[in-house]
Design a protein around this motif. Structure first.
Motif, short mmCIF file in Angstrom:
data_model
loop_
_atom_site.label_atom_id
_atom_site.label_comp_id
_atom_site.label_asym_id
_atom_site.label_seq_id
_atom_site.Cartn_x
_atom_site.Cartn_y
_atom_site.Cartn_z
N LYS A 54 0.63 -1.20 -0.01
CA LYS A 54 -0.01 -0.06 -0.25
C LYS A 54 0.76 0.79 0.14
N LYS A 55 0.47 2.58 -0.76
CA LYS A 55 1.14 4.02 -0.55
C LYS A 55 1.15 4.05 0.65
N GLY A 56 1.95 5.24 0.82
CA GLY A 56 1.98 5.58 2.41
C GLY A 56 2.40 4.51 3.77
N PHE A 82 10.32 7.11 -1.25
CA PHE A 82 10.85 8.25 0.09
C PHE A 82 11.80 7.57 0.53
N ASP A 83 13.32 7.99 0.35
CA ASP A 83 14.14 6.33 1.19
C ASP A 83 14.48 8.45 1.69
N VAL A 84 14.96 8.05 3.22
CA VAL A 84 15.19 9.13 4.05
C VAL A 84 16.66 8.42 5.11
N ILE A 85 17.41 9.21 5.57
CA ILE A 85 18.58 8.23 6.75
C ILE A 85 18.51 9.60 7.63
N PHE A 121 11.81 4.11 4.94
CA PHE A 121 11.43 4.87 3.73
C PHE A 121 9.94 4.84 3.61
N ILE A 122 8.86 5.77 2.91
CA ILE A 122 7.52 5.64 2.76
C ILE A 122 7.69 5.37 1.30
N THR A 123 6.15 5.23 0.92
CA THR A 123 5.90 4.46 0.08
C THR A 123 4.77 5.46 -0.92
N TRP A 157 8.44 14.49 5.35
CA TRP A 157 7.86 13.53 4.94
C TRP A 157 7.04 13.96 3.44
N PRO A 158 6.52 12.82 2.78
CA PRO A 158 6.13 13.77 1.51
C PRO A 158 4.83 13.63 1.69
N ILE A 159 4.64 12.40 2.65
CA ILE A 159 2.64 12.32 2.66
C ILE A 159 3.15 11.53 3.86
#
Length: 187
Positions: A54-56, A82-85, A121-123, A157-159
């Protein structure tokens, strides 16, 4: 491969150099010689595959303390994320700062995550799949995490997440005794 420094010391995004013709293209995702030439980790003990339906879906922010501290090389092979470090190395000039990049199947961008960094990350789409190389075996006793919305880090986060594990949702706020910053000094 093109190794592009991020604002966080020791972390990179990697652009694959495609060689193509009318059939399609060929590109290396990993090359020991090129990674070594850039001063990056060349020994990986696992290749992990994650699928988020699922998205999110938010996964992270994960890392391991020494002696199990790990390098990750992350690539999205289906969908987008969206990959985050986050740099958690005590004494680092970029300690406590975060960086994020969109990794998609189309852009083929790769994230190089050094030891001493939290990663998550968030999808951005349904059915997002990622592969990542990992330099250390999973060690439950050395596993740690930073909370995805810890105000001390301030990740944008973008979402908003719609799916998340209980463990990822409840990591504690940054605390030197739990998070082991001093153990990751110079990781």
């Amino acid at each position: 491969m093109k190794f592009i420094p991020t604002p966080l010391i020791g972390a990179y995004t990697i652009e694959l150099e495609k060689r193509g013709d009318d059939r399609g293209f060929f590109a290396r995702f990993f090359c020991e010689q090129e990674f070594a030439g850039a001063g990056l980790e060349t020994r990986f003990v696992q290749i992990n595959n994650s699928l988020s339906s699922k998205k999110g879906t938010l996964r992270g922010m994960h890392y391991q303390l020494p002696p199990a501290a790990e390098v990750k090389v992350v690539r999205c092979v289906r969908g987008g994320l969206f990959d985050v470090i986050v740099d958690l190395r005590a004494g680092s000039p970029t300690f406590g700062r975060w960086f994020g990049a969109e990794l998609t199947a189309e852009n083929r961008t790769v994230m190089y995550v050094p030891r001493g960094f939290a990663h998550g990350f968030i999808t951005l789409t349904d059915d997002t799949e990622a592969f990542y190389l990992v330099s250390a075996f999973y060690s439950p006793e050395n596993e740690r995490g930073a909370r995805w919305n810890d105000p001390a880090i301030g990740i944008q986060w973008p979402i908003d997440p719609t799916e998340q594990s209980d463990k990822d949702r409840t990591w504690p706020d940054l605390d030197p005794s739990f998070h082991g910053f001093e153990l990751m000094r110079g990781a």
